[in-house]
Design a protein around this motif. Sequence first.
Motif, PDB file in Angstrom:
ATOM      1  N   GLY A   1      -3.337  26.598 -31.859  1.00  0.00           N
ATOM      2  CA  GLY A   1      -4.202  27.768 -31.709  1.00  0.00           C
ATOM      3  C   GLY A   1      -3.729  28.952 -32.524  1.00  0.00           C
ATOM      4  O   GLY A   1      -4.510  29.579 -33.262  1.00  0.00           O
ATOM      5  N   LEU A   2      -2.433  29.279 -32.432  1.00  0.00           N
ATOM      6  CA  LEU A   2      -1.900  30.419 -33.166  1.00  0.00           C
ATOM      7  C   LEU A   2      -1.912  30.162 -34.667  1.00  0.00           C
ATOM      8  O   LEU A   2      -2.283  31.032 -35.464  1.00  0.00           O
ATOM      9  CB  LEU A   2      -0.479  30.723 -32.692  1.00  0.00           C
ATOM     10  N   GLY A   3      -1.511  28.950 -35.068  1.00  0.00           N
ATOM     11  CA  GLY A   3      -1.481  28.625 -36.493  1.00  0.00           C
ATOM     12  C   GLY A   3      -2.854  28.709 -37.132  1.00  0.00           C
ATOM     13  O   GLY A   3      -3.001  29.238 -38.245  1.00  0.00           O
ATOM     14  N   SER A   4      -3.871  28.209 -36.439  1.00  0.00           N
ATOM     15  CA  SER A   4      -5.234  28.272 -36.978  1.00  0.00           C
ATOM     16  C   SER A   4      -5.695  29.713 -37.150  1.00  0.00           C
ATOM     17  O   SER A   4      -6.321  30.059 -38.159  1.00  0.00           O
ATOM     18  CB  SER A   4      -6.199  27.520 -36.056  1.00  0.00           C
ATOM     19  N   ALA A   5      -5.375  30.575 -36.178  1.00  0.00           N
ATOM     20  CA  ALA A   5      -5.769  31.980 -36.263  1.00  0.00           C
ATOM     21  C   ALA A   5      -5.094  32.681 -37.431  1.00  0.00           C
ATOM     22  O   ALA A   5      -5.732  33.456 -38.174  1.00  0.00           O
ATOM     23  CB  ALA A   5      -5.440  32.699 -34.954  1.00  0.00           C
TER      24      ALA A   5
ATOM     25  N   LEU B   1      -0.754  23.456 -43.848  1.00  0.00           N
ATOM     26  CA  LEU B   1      -1.558  22.578 -44.705  1.00  0.00           C
ATOM     27  C   LEU B   1      -2.797  22.081 -43.976  1.00  0.00           C
ATOM     28  O   LEU B   1      -3.928  22.229 -44.468  1.00  0.00           O
ATOM     29  CB  LEU B   1      -0.710  21.397 -45.170  1.00  0.00           C
ATOM     30  N   TRP B   2      -2.613  21.500 -42.783  1.00  0.00           N
ATOM     31  CA  TRP B   2      -3.752  20.903 -42.086  1.00  0.00           C
ATOM     32  C   TRP B   2      -4.690  21.963 -41.499  1.00  0.00           C
ATOM     33  O   TRP B   2      -5.907  21.738 -41.433  1.00  0.00           O
ATOM     34  CB  TRP B   2      -3.272  19.947 -41.001  1.00  0.00           C
ATOM     35  N   ALA B   3      -4.164  23.116 -41.117  1.00  0.00           N
ATOM     36  CA  ALA B   3      -5.045  24.198 -40.668  1.00  0.00           C
ATOM     37  C   ALA B   3      -5.914  24.680 -41.821  1.00  0.00           C
ATOM     38  O   ALA B   3      -7.115  24.942 -41.649  1.00  0.00           O
ATOM     39  CB  ALA B   3      -4.222  25.353 -40.095  1.00  0.00           C
ATOM     40  N   SER B   4      -5.324  24.788 -43.014  1.00  0.00           N
ATOM     41  CA  SER B   4      -6.090  25.208 -44.192  1.00  0.00           C
ATOM     42  C   SER B   4      -7.164  24.183 -44.538  1.00  0.00           C
ATOM     43  O   SER B   4      -8.308  24.537 -44.851  1.00  0.00           O
ATOM     44  CB  SER B   4      -5.150  25.409 -45.386  1.00  0.00           C
TER      45      SER B   4
ATOM     46  N   VAL C   1      -5.933  11.063 -30.414  1.00  0.00           N
ATOM     47  CA  VAL C   1      -5.876  12.517 -30.596  1.00  0.00           C
ATOM     48  C   VAL C   1      -7.256  13.067 -30.953  1.00  0.00           C
ATOM     49  O   VAL C   1      -7.660  14.119 -30.457  1.00  0.00           O
ATOM     50  CB  VAL C   1      -4.851  12.887 -31.687  1.00  0.00           C
ATOM     51  N   LEU C   2      -7.987  12.346 -31.798  1.00  0.00           N
ATOM     52  CA  LEU C   2      -9.330  12.798 -32.179  1.00  0.00           C
ATOM     53  C   LEU C   2     -10.244  12.838 -30.965  1.00  0.00           C
ATOM     54  O   LEU C   2     -11.007  13.810 -30.775  1.00  0.00           O
ATOM     55  CB  LEU C   2      -9.909  11.875 -33.250  1.00  0.00           C
ATOM     56  N   ARG C   3     -10.185  11.829 -30.108  1.00  0.00           N
ATOM     57  CA  ARG C   3     -11.030  11.811 -28.912  1.00  0.00           C
ATOM     58  C   ARG C   3     -10.645  12.925 -27.941  1.00  0.00           C
ATOM     59  O   ARG C   3     -11.510  13.541 -27.315  1.00  0.00           O
ATOM     60  CB  ARG C   3     -10.944  10.448 -28.230  1.00  0.00           C
ATOM     61  N   ILE C   4      -9.351  13.211 -27.848  1.00  0.00           N
ATOM     62  CA  ILE C   4      -8.910  14.312 -26.998  1.00  0.00           C
ATOM     63  C   ILE C   4      -9.428  15.640 -27.547  1.00  0.00           C
ATOM     64  O   ILE C   4      -9.919  16.496 -26.797  1.00  0.00           O
ATOM     65  CB  ILE C   4      -7.368  14.334 -26.896  1.00  0.00           C
ATOM     66  N   GLN C   5      -9.339  15.831 -28.859  1.00  0.00           N
ATOM     67  CA  GLN C   5      -9.805  17.080 -29.464  1.00  0.00           C
ATOM     68  C   GLN C   5     -11.316  17.246 -29.341  1.00  0.00           C
ATOM     69  O   GLN C   5     -11.810  18.350 -29.125  1.00  0.00           O
ATOM     70  CB  GLN C   5      -9.384  17.141 -30.942  1.00  0.00           C
TER      71      GLN C   5
ATOM     72  N   VAL D   1     -11.596  15.725 -38.029  1.00  0.00           N
ATOM     73  CA  VAL D   1     -10.462  14.810 -38.206  1.00  0.00           C
ATOM     74  C   VAL D   1      -9.223  15.591 -38.652  1.00  0.00           C
ATOM     75  O   VAL D   1      -8.110  15.336 -38.179  1.00  0.00           O
ATOM     76  CB  VAL D   1     -10.804  13.707 -39.225  1.00  0.00           C
ATOM     77  N   ALA D   2      -9.419  16.563 -39.554  1.00  0.00           N
ATOM     78  CA  ALA D   2      -8.297  17.379 -40.027  1.00  0.00           C
ATOM     79  C   ALA D   2      -7.687  18.179 -38.881  1.00  0.00           C
ATOM     80  O   ALA D   2      -6.458  18.332 -38.793  1.00  0.00           O
ATOM     81  CB  ALA D   2      -8.756  18.316 -41.142  1.00  0.00           C
ATOM     82  N   TYR D   3      -8.528  18.687 -37.984  1.00  0.00           N
ATOM     83  CA  TYR D   3      -8.017  19.437 -36.836  1.00  0.00           C
ATOM     84  C   TYR D   3      -7.233  18.516 -35.897  1.00  0.00           C
ATOM     85  O   TYR D   3      -6.201  18.909 -35.339  1.00  0.00           O
ATOM     86  CB  TYR D   3      -9.166  20.100 -36.086  1.00  0.00           C
ATOM     87  N   ALA D   4      -7.716  17.286 -35.748  1.00  0.00           N
ATOM     88  CA  ALA D   4      -6.984  16.320 -34.926  1.00  0.00           C
ATOM     89  C   ALA D   4      -5.631  16.005 -35.557  1.00  0.00           C
ATOM     90  O   ALA D   4      -4.620  15.879 -34.856  1.00  0.00           O
ATOM     91  CB  ALA D   4      -7.810  15.042 -34.764  1.00  0.00           C
ATOM     92  N   GLN D   5      -5.608  15.908 -36.888  1.00  0.00           N
ATOM     93  CA  GLN D   5      -4.338  15.645 -37.565  1.00  0.00           C
ATOM     94  C   GLN D   5      -3.392  16.835 -37.420  1.00  0.00           C
ATOM     95  O   GLN D   5      -2.172  16.656 -37.275  1.00  0.00           O
ATOM     96  CB  GLN D   5      -4.590  15.355 -39.044  1.00  0.00           C
ATOM     97  N   LEU D   6      -3.949  18.056 -37.433  1.00  0.00           N
ATOM     98  CA  LEU D   6      -3.136  19.250 -37.190  1.00  0.00           C
ATOM     99  C   LEU D   6      -2.468  19.156 -35.819  1.00  0.00           C
ATOM    100  O   LEU D   6      -1.277  19.470 -35.670  1.00  0.00           O
ATOM    101  CB  LEU D   6      -4.008  20.503 -37.274  1.00  0.00           C
TER     102      LEU D   6
END
Length: 373
Positions: free
Chosen positions: A133-137, A234-237, A86-90, A65-70
């Motif tokens: 993708g870049l932010g998460s990395a 914030l959401w990536a963390s 967005v969650l279903r797409i992710q 859910v947090a990744y979907a919010q990101l």
Amino acid sequence: MTTERLKVTGAKTLKRTPLIIAFFLVFNYLVVPQLGGARQAADKLSAVNPILLLVGLGLELTALVAYAQLTRVTLPPTPRLSMSTVLRIQLSTKAVTNLVPGGSAAGGTLGYRLLTQSGVNGAAAGFSMATVGLGSAVVLNLLLWIALLVSIPLDGFNPVYGTAAIAGMVLLAVFAGLVVLLMKGRDPAIRVVRAVADKVPFLDPDTAERFMLTLVARLQDLIEDPTLIRRGILWASVNWLLDAAALWVFIRAFGPTLNPVDVIVAFCVANILAVIPITPGGLGFVEATLIATLVGFSLDSSTAAIAVVTYRLAQFWMPIPLGAISYATLRVGPRSIHKMRSRHPIRDLTGDTIDVAGVRVWDVEDERSTPTG
């Protein structure tokens, strides 16, 4: 089918064959032995805490859910997609990522397609995929460095972890340097990108150049919005920390208690190695790295094996059926994002997976993909 198309299809098949072979080799020599170790540790199942297993499962779901919010915070305000969409797409994207060797690119392409079918502008969808993708990395590497700074006084310096952290930061620094040069309109950066891509197996220089140019265009937009940067960090963390917390809880469910900082170090090292585009979602690499690292932090091998396998069931395998179900809900029902609803959504997911396996987000034409000079 024309001769030219046959040649193109044959070339793609030849390029993918080594990846498929490598996938099965890794699965055979890395994953299967670990499953055997988990079977040897099956006696620990009698002492497992079922409540903690449910907590770990809940943390994994919350991380999704947090990744979907990101993703959602990087999308434009219009059209405003619901969290459910967005969650279903992710979840659909992650299912493809976990099924296809080198699946991050294919999953990203499916995500792009689903976002645009939801009404999101193509440029905005590409910006969102690149930013997430870049932010998460970047956040993952920062978490590893912070965890190492905390763990070194407690456990001493381990050359393996230090090497992984340094390698990750060096790659990010080189990548950032190329981006800076490209944002200034420097042709030498493009030549460097093409030269490096030419030496890397299965990477086309034209594709690498398009990727860098597209990403630079997205970053130029991102720099102009510091609020978005803060929310993204914030959401990536939150996403990474919830995922790491789930690993700690799954270990605790089988009895032992590890220092959370040590678990974060093991988690970050494993996920950095997971970017190697050989197996889907780092299958085999993540398991082997996690088990070896946790054993290095004094966890016995049998507990490490069964805890990691249980964690990966929730983190890697669970999103696949959830993604298939999510994709089906995007294809059918009153809240479908498709104008043409399907009676066979799972078959369509298979078809879309095959389709996007040979396409990348940055292959989509975008008039804003050329940096200003």
